[in-house]
Motif scaffolding. Structure first.
Motif, short mmCIF file in Angstrom:
data_model
loop_
_atom_site.label_atom_id
_atom_site.label_comp_id
_atom_site.label_asym_id
_atom_site.label_seq_id
_atom_site.Cartn_x
_atom_site.Cartn_y
_atom_site.Cartn_z
N LYS A 98 0.85 -1.19 0.00
CA LYS A 98 0.00 0.00 0.00
C LYS A 98 0.89 1.24 0.00
O LYS A 98 1.55 1.51 0.99
CB LYS A 98 -0.90 -0.01 1.22
CG LYS A 98 -1.85 1.17 1.26
CD LYS A 98 -2.80 1.08 2.41
CE LYS A 98 -3.72 2.26 2.57
NZ LYS A 98 -3.82 3.21 1.54
N ASP A 102 -1.97 9.88 -2.30
CA ASP A 102 -3.40 10.15 -2.24
C ASP A 102 -4.03 10.28 -3.62
O ASP A 102 -5.17 9.90 -3.83
CB ASP A 102 -3.66 11.43 -1.46
CG ASP A 102 -3.19 11.33 -0.03
OD1 ASP A 102 -3.30 10.23 0.55
OD2 ASP A 102 -2.72 12.34 0.51
N SER A 103 -3.29 10.82 -4.57
CA SER A 103 -3.86 11.12 -5.88
C SER A 103 -3.47 10.08 -6.92
O SER A 103 -2.52 9.31 -6.73
CB SER A 103 -3.39 12.50 -6.35
OG SER A 103 -2.00 12.45 -6.64
N GLU A 104 -4.21 10.07 -8.02
CA GLU A 104 -3.86 9.18 -9.13
C GLU A 104 -2.50 9.55 -9.71
O GLU A 104 -1.73 8.68 -10.08
CB GLU A 104 -4.94 9.26 -10.21
CG GLU A 104 -6.25 8.62 -9.81
CD GLU A 104 -7.30 8.72 -10.89
OE1 GLU A 104 -7.01 9.29 -11.98
OE2 GLU A 104 -8.42 8.25 -10.65
N LEU A 107 0.18 8.05 -7.58
CA LEU A 107 0.30 6.60 -7.82
C LEU A 107 1.02 6.32 -9.13
O LEU A 107 1.86 5.41 -9.21
CB LEU A 107 -1.08 5.95 -7.84
CG LEU A 107 -1.77 5.77 -6.50
CD1 LEU A 107 -3.20 5.29 -6.69
CD2 LEU A 107 -0.99 4.80 -5.63
N ALA A 126 -3.68 -0.33 -8.57
CA ALA A 126 -5.08 -0.19 -8.16
C ALA A 126 -5.14 0.91 -7.13
O ALA A 126 -4.12 1.33 -6.58
CB ALA A 126 -5.60 -1.51 -7.58
N ARG A 127 -6.33 1.40 -6.86
CA ARG A 127 -6.49 2.46 -5.86
C ARG A 127 -5.95 1.97 -4.52
O ARG A 127 -6.46 1.04 -3.93
CB ARG A 127 -7.95 2.85 -5.76
CG ARG A 127 -8.27 3.90 -4.73
CD ARG A 127 -7.53 5.17 -4.91
NE ARG A 127 -8.25 6.15 -5.69
CZ ARG A 127 -7.69 7.27 -6.07
NH1 ARG A 127 -6.43 7.52 -5.75
NH2 ARG A 127 -8.35 8.13 -6.77
N GLY A 128 -4.86 2.56 -4.09
CA GLY A 128 -4.30 2.21 -2.79
C GLY A 128 -3.47 0.94 -2.76
O GLY A 128 -3.15 0.44 -1.68
N GLU A 129 -3.06 0.42 -3.93
CA GLU A 129 -2.27 -0.82 -3.92
C GLU A 129 -1.45 -0.94 -5.21
O GLU A 129 -1.92 -0.62 -6.29
CB GLU A 129 -3.21 -2.02 -3.80
CG GLU A 129 -2.50 -3.33 -3.67
CD GLU A 129 -3.46 -4.48 -3.49
OE1 GLU A 129 -3.56 -4.97 -2.36
OE2 GLU A 129 -4.11 -4.88 -4.48
#
Length: 159
Positions: A98, A102-104, A107, A126-129
């Motif tokens: 993780k 916070d933002s795309e 990531l 993926a969102r948060g992973e």
């Protein structure tokens, strides 16, 4: 307006860098071409804070990029040693962790930075992973809570 101006300057500077010709006519053609690309980009609605992340600007240029280049060199050295020395372990590993972004955009920067570093590749975001393939177990273990993660999270914070 700031993103549009920045995009125009970036496009025009890139055109000048690739062209290498500085006659008035060709400079005007380069400016017109840059303006046309900017108008197309506006029509496609792709100039925003993620598509053209100028807000990262100087902090990224002077703090993150030099650090990332150093990490790429160190990682390339490690991969080269693992290839040439049969005593060093090569243990391909997939790991999920993780990230603290916070933002795309954060990531994506994190995933691309991992992929740029030799010996690791981001397989899935993926969102948060993040799912990452690493050449060694040591490389995989160093991903969660890493210096890279902290530096990219710091880029996301407003200055």
């Amino acid at each position: 307006m700031f993103y549009s101006l920045s995009a125009f300057v970036s496009l025009f500077a890139f055109w000048l860098l690739l062209s290498g010709f500085f006659t008035p006519f060709l400079i005007a053609v380069g400016a017109a071409g840059s303006l046309c690309v900017l108008l197309f980009a506006h029509r496609m609605d792709v100039i925003d804070h993620e598509g053209h992340p100028v807000h990262l600007g100087w902090r990224a240029l002077f703090s993150y990029w030099p650090w990332l280049l150093k990490e790429i060199v160190l990682s390339a050295w490690d991969v080269s040693r693992r290839i040439l020395d049969p005593r060093l372990p090569i243990s391909p590993t997939m790991t999920r962790f993780k990230p603290s972004q916070d933002s795309e955009l954060g990531l994506v920067i994190h995933a691309n930075s991992i992929t740029l570093t030799p010996g690791t590749i981001t397989v899935e975001v993926a969102r948060g992973e993040l799912l990452v393939h690493a050449l060694s177990a040591e490389g995989a273990a160093g991903l969660a809570g890493s210096e890279m993660d902290r530096r990219i999270a710091a880029l996301e914070r407003p200055s």
